[in-house]
Design a protein around this motif. Structure first.
Motif, mmCIF file in Angstrom:
data_model
loop_
_atom_site.group_PDB
_atom_site.id
_atom_site.type_symbol
_atom_site.label_atom_id
_atom_site.label_comp_id
_atom_site.label_asym_id
_atom_site.label_seq_id
_atom_site.Cartn_x
_atom_site.Cartn_y
_atom_site.Cartn_z
ATOM 1 N N GLU A 173 1.831 -6.600 -3.331
ATOM 2 C CA GLU A 173 1.760 -5.191 -2.907
ATOM 3 C C GLU A 173 2.488 -5.005 -1.582
ATOM 4 N N LEU A 174 3.192 -3.889 -1.464
ATOM 5 C CA LEU A 174 3.877 -3.558 -0.217
ATOM 6 C C LEU A 174 2.918 -2.834 0.727
ATOM 7 N N ILE A 175 3.011 -3.157 2.016
ATOM 8 C CA ILE A 175 2.190 -2.472 3.019
ATOM 9 C C ILE A 175 2.965 -2.426 4.325
ATOM 10 N N TRP A 176 2.873 -1.297 5.036
ATOM 11 C CA TRP A 176 3.515 -1.178 6.343
ATOM 12 C C TRP A 176 2.629 -1.813 7.408
ATOM 13 N N ALA A 177 3.261 -2.557 8.310
ATOM 14 C CA ALA A 177 2.534 -3.107 9.453
ATOM 15 C C ALA A 177 2.175 -1.974 10.408
ATOM 16 N N ARG A 178 1.056 -2.135 11.091
ATOM 17 C CA ARG A 178 0.703 -1.252 12.198
ATOM 18 C C ARG A 178 0.448 -2.137 13.420
ATOM 19 N N PRO A 179 1.231 -1.993 14.482
ATOM 20 C CA PRO A 179 2.356 -1.058 14.640
ATOM 21 C C PRO A 179 3.525 -1.460 13.753
ATOM 22 N N SER A 180 4.325 -0.449 13.379
ATOM 23 C CA SER A 180 5.367 -0.694 12.388
ATOM 24 C C SER A 180 6.456 -1.629 12.893
ATOM 25 N N ARG A 181 6.609 -1.774 14.221
ATOM 26 C CA ARG A 181 7.586 -2.733 14.744
ATOM 27 C C ARG A 181 7.017 -4.154 14.801
ATOM 28 N N ALA A 182 5.734 -4.304 14.486
ATOM 29 C CA ALA A 182 5.076 -5.618 14.481
ATOM 30 C C ALA A 182 5.336 -6.365 15.783
ATOM 31 N N ASP A 183 5.217 -5.663 16.896
ATOM 32 C CA ASP A 183 5.504 -6.274 18.190
ATOM 33 C C ASP A 183 4.260 -6.800 18.897
ATOM 34 N N TYR A 184 3.133 -6.821 18.186
ATOM 35 C CA TYR A 184 1.894 -7.348 18.745
ATOM 36 C C TYR A 184 1.013 -7.768 17.575
ATOM 37 N N VAL A 185 -0.152 -8.341 17.874
ATOM 38 C CA VAL A 185 -1.118 -8.654 16.818
ATOM 39 C C VAL A 185 -1.339 -7.394 15.987
ATOM 40 N N GLY A 278 2.092 0.493 -0.648
ATOM 41 C CA GLY A 278 1.051 0.730 -1.638
ATOM 42 C C GLY A 278 1.459 0.362 -3.047
ATOM 43 N N CYS A 279 2.762 0.315 -3.308
ATOM 44 C CA CYS A 279 3.229 -0.031 -4.647
ATOM 45 C C CYS A 279 3.402 -1.548 -4.750
ATOM 46 N N THR A 280 3.598 -2.022 -5.962
ATOM 47 C CA THR A 280 3.769 -3.451 -6.207
ATOM 48 C C THR A 280 5.246 -3.764 -6.371
ATOM 49 N N ALA A 281 5.668 -4.904 -5.841
ATOM 50 C CA ALA A 281 7.094 -5.246 -5.867
ATOM 51 C C ALA A 281 7.276 -6.717 -6.191
ATOM 52 N N PHE A 282 8.454 -7.029 -6.689
ATOM 53 C CA PHE A 282 8.863 -8.409 -6.936
ATOM 54 C C PHE A 282 10.211 -8.604 -6.267
ATOM 55 N N ILE A 283 10.329 -9.638 -5.443
ATOM 56 C CA ILE A 283 11.580 -9.929 -4.743
ATOM 57 C C ILE A 283 12.163 -11.210 -5.317
ATOM 58 N N HIS A 284 13.403 -11.150 -5.762
ATOM 59 C CA HIS A 284 14.059 -12.338 -6.294
ATOM 60 C C HIS A 284 15.391 -12.516 -5.585
ATOM 61 N N PHE A 285 15.954 -13.708 -5.705
ATOM 62 C CA PHE A 285 17.225 -14.015 -5.063
ATOM 63 C C PHE A 285 18.161 -14.655 -6.067
ATOM 64 N N ASP A 286 19.439 -14.342 -5.927
ATOM 65 C CA ASP A 286 20.438 -14.879 -6.841
ATOM 66 C C ASP A 286 20.642 -16.368 -6.592
ATOM 67 N N ALA A 287 20.786 -17.113 -7.679
ATOM 68 C CA ALA A 287 21.019 -18.554 -7.549
ATOM 69 C C ALA A 287 22.385 -18.825 -6.926
ATOM 70 N N LYS A 288 23.364 -17.942 -7.186
ATOM 71 C CA LYS A 288 24.711 -18.128 -6.655
ATOM 72 C C LYS A 288 25.101 -16.909 -5.834
ATOM 73 N N SER A 289 24.778 -16.920 -4.565
ATOM 74 C CA SER A 289 25.159 -15.845 -3.656
ATOM 75 C C SER A 289 26.510 -16.178 -3.038
ATOM 76 N N PRO A 290 27.196 -15.176 -2.463
ATOM 77 C CA PRO A 290 28.452 -15.468 -1.750
ATOM 78 C C PRO A 290 28.210 -16.508 -0.667
ATOM 79 N N PRO A 291 29.195 -17.332 -0.338
ATOM 80 C CA PRO A 291 29.016 -18.379 0.675
ATOM 81 C C PRO A 291 28.443 -17.829 1.977
ATOM 82 N N GLY A 292 27.373 -18.445 2.449
ATOM 83 C CA GLY A 292 26.758 -18.018 3.703
ATOM 84 C C GLY A 292 25.733 -16.917 3.569
ATOM 85 N N TRP A 293 25.578 -16.357 2.371
ATOM 86 C CA TRP A 293 24.651 -15.260 2.156
ATOM 87 C C TRP A 293 23.525 -15.708 1.229
ATOM 88 N N LYS A 294 22.424 -14.957 1.240
ATOM 89 C CA LYS A 294 21.352 -15.116 0.267
ATOM 90 C C LYS A 294 21.017 -13.721 -0.236
#
Length: 475
Positions: A173-185, A278-294
């Motif tokens: 599930e996706l959730i926003w940090a509070r504070p949104s900059r996540a600059d403290y606990v 609040g919504c649900t997400a799936f994050i995937h990554f390509d097995a073959k990304s451009p050199p130096g990238w993911k």
């Protein structure tokens, strides 16, 4: 870190506190401040007069907090105001007073119990002292399917080698940090546990952000850019530096960082697709990304979602049907777009982890390095394969029993049990065949479950080659 001290003659000195370690700009500070709402601790942008000015967050002494825009020390602009009573307002402020149209959320931490209202304020008083002039309940928003191209962020020690070793697929599930900059606990640390946490770029460096997010128990951090004109991912690629984390305001456990979860970056222009969390997400990554990238994609699932697969296991990955938006077979491309597969592409089957029984032979206990009383014991052989990689393993009953105990204790899986223990007739061909078939059924049940395949316990038991394990991590 107070609001300054007074010298002789009433002149105020040291209006500006020291720059926060890890700050991205010289005007980002932390300071005790006083607003019309009351006093509290502030993290954010300031003007040269030492006033909260720009984007920032404040937590008042009574526990309420605000994350948004300030001007000359007061709430001025759009922001999120959260009460300890579990109500939250997303609205504009002028001179610390809510004004205009916005939204109010009750029980916002639970989607099942959350209630949303359209509200309107006339700016006549402080939010805690006045009721909205208009308050009308509205239906909960429907989460829409979305595909967002993302870029993995590097991690490594400052000045040392960086890598993408911490990058792997996650779902949650996706959730926003509070504070949104996540600059403290994080103010909402308990709500972020086990979730994909969204944070805003800016304020402090990525190291301080990840330290706070990771300490909250998040499974992934998604950094949202701040420049709406940024349309493409560009070099240099952002990097999270591990090691010491600056800031004497942080508790000891947040002052050192190891990157243990995926960290990805998305463009500011793509933020609306995140639908306020609040919504649900799936994050995937390509097995073959451009050199130096993911490169990869963040898939936001719509309202209809499957919590369990047919075997009753908590779902760890989306099935093909979750990513099939057309009548044709589809996949996710490097740019986050849905790509239709040609008949040629479909002709090659995907790599699958397989297990099949081979032979059974007996070994004398006298051959063991440790002397064990009793007669011979049986070793059950299996052929394991993954694509073109094939290897053999030999296991005895006690090893299966130890594996089953740890998998059930740690993961509650698998439900398929082991063959019953026997003390007599172990050389009977029918008993041998029955046991071997039972062990094969058990192993095949284990290797079809993503959560077990990725576990070090099963990988070690199956003696998986390093190239096979690396393939699982990448895909």
């Amino acid at each position: 870190e107070g609001g300054g001290r007074r010298e002789e003659g009433g002149r105020e000195a040291d209006k500006m506190p020291i720059v926060v370690p890890g700050a991205c700009t010289p005007l980002y500070r932390r300071k005790r401040v006083s607003t019309r709402r009351g006093s509290g601790q502030y993290w954010g942008d300031m003007n040269e007069e030492g006033e909260a000015h720009g984007w920032g967050a404040i937590r008042w002494d009574d526990g309420d907090d605000y994350d948004g825009v300030f001007k000359h020390g007061e709430l001025n602009g759009r922001g999120t105001y959260t009460r300890q009573s579990k109500s939250q307002f997303l609205i504009e402020f002028e001179e610390g007073k809510p004004v205009g149209k916005g939204e109010m959320y009750e029980n916002f931490n639970s989607k099942k119990e959350m209630i949303v209202y359209d509200v309107e304020f006339d700016g006549s008083g402080m939010l805690e002292d006045c009721a909205p002039t208009v308050k009308q309940r509205k239906r909960l928003p429907d989460y829409k399917e979305a595909m967002i191209p993302v870029c993995g962020m590097l991690s490594g020690p400052s000045g040392g080698p960086s890598s993408y070793d911490h990058i792997h697929p996650v779902s949650g599930e996706l959730i926003w940090a509070r504070p949104s900059r996540a600059d403290y606990v994080l103010f909402n640390a308990e709500d972020c546990r086990g979730k994909i946490v969204l944070v805003r770029r800016g304020g402090t460096d990525f190291t301080r952000k990840l330290s706070a997010v990771q300490a909250a128990g998040a499974i992934c951090m998604v950094v949202v850019g701040f420049n709406p004109d940024e349309k493409k991912y560009q070099r240099p690629i952002c990097c999270v530096h591990t090691g010491a984390v600056g800031g004497d305001d942080l508790p000891p456990e947040l002052r050192s960082l190891e990157c243990n979860i995926p960290v990805i970056y998305i463009l500011k222009c793509l933020e609306p697709a995140l639908q306020n969390g609040g919504c649900t997400a799936f994050i995937h990554f390509d097995a073959k990304s451009p050199p130096g990238w993911k490169s990869g994609a963040l898939y936001v699932q719509g309202e209809t979602k499957k919590l369990r697969n047919p075997e009753g296991e908590a779902i760890a990955q989306w099935s093909d049907a979750d990513l099939n938006f057309t009548d044709e077979k589809a996949m996710i491309g490097s740019n986050g777009q849905v790509v239709l597969l040609s008949a040629k592409d479909r002709s090659g089957p995907p790599k699958v982890l397989n297990c099949e029984p081979l032979n059974t032979h007996f070994k004398s206990r006298r051959d063991c390095k440790i002397g064990i009383l009793g007669g011979d014991f049986a070793l059950y052989e299996f052929r394991m394969s993954f694509g073109d990689v094939t290897w053999m393993i030999s296991k005895r009953y006690s090893e299966f029993d130890a594996l089953d105990n740890v998998l059930n204790t740690k993961y509650g899986l698998p439900p398929v049990g082991l063959p019953p223990k026997q003390w007599f007739g172990l050389r009977d061909p029918n008993v041998i065949q029955s046991r071997h078939d039972g062990f094969n059924l058990y192993l095949n049940d284990c290797i079809k479950r993503p959560v077990l395949v990725l576990s070090p316990e099963l990988q070690s038991f199956c003696e998986m080659p390093e190239e096979v394990i690396n393939s699982f991590k990448k895909n």
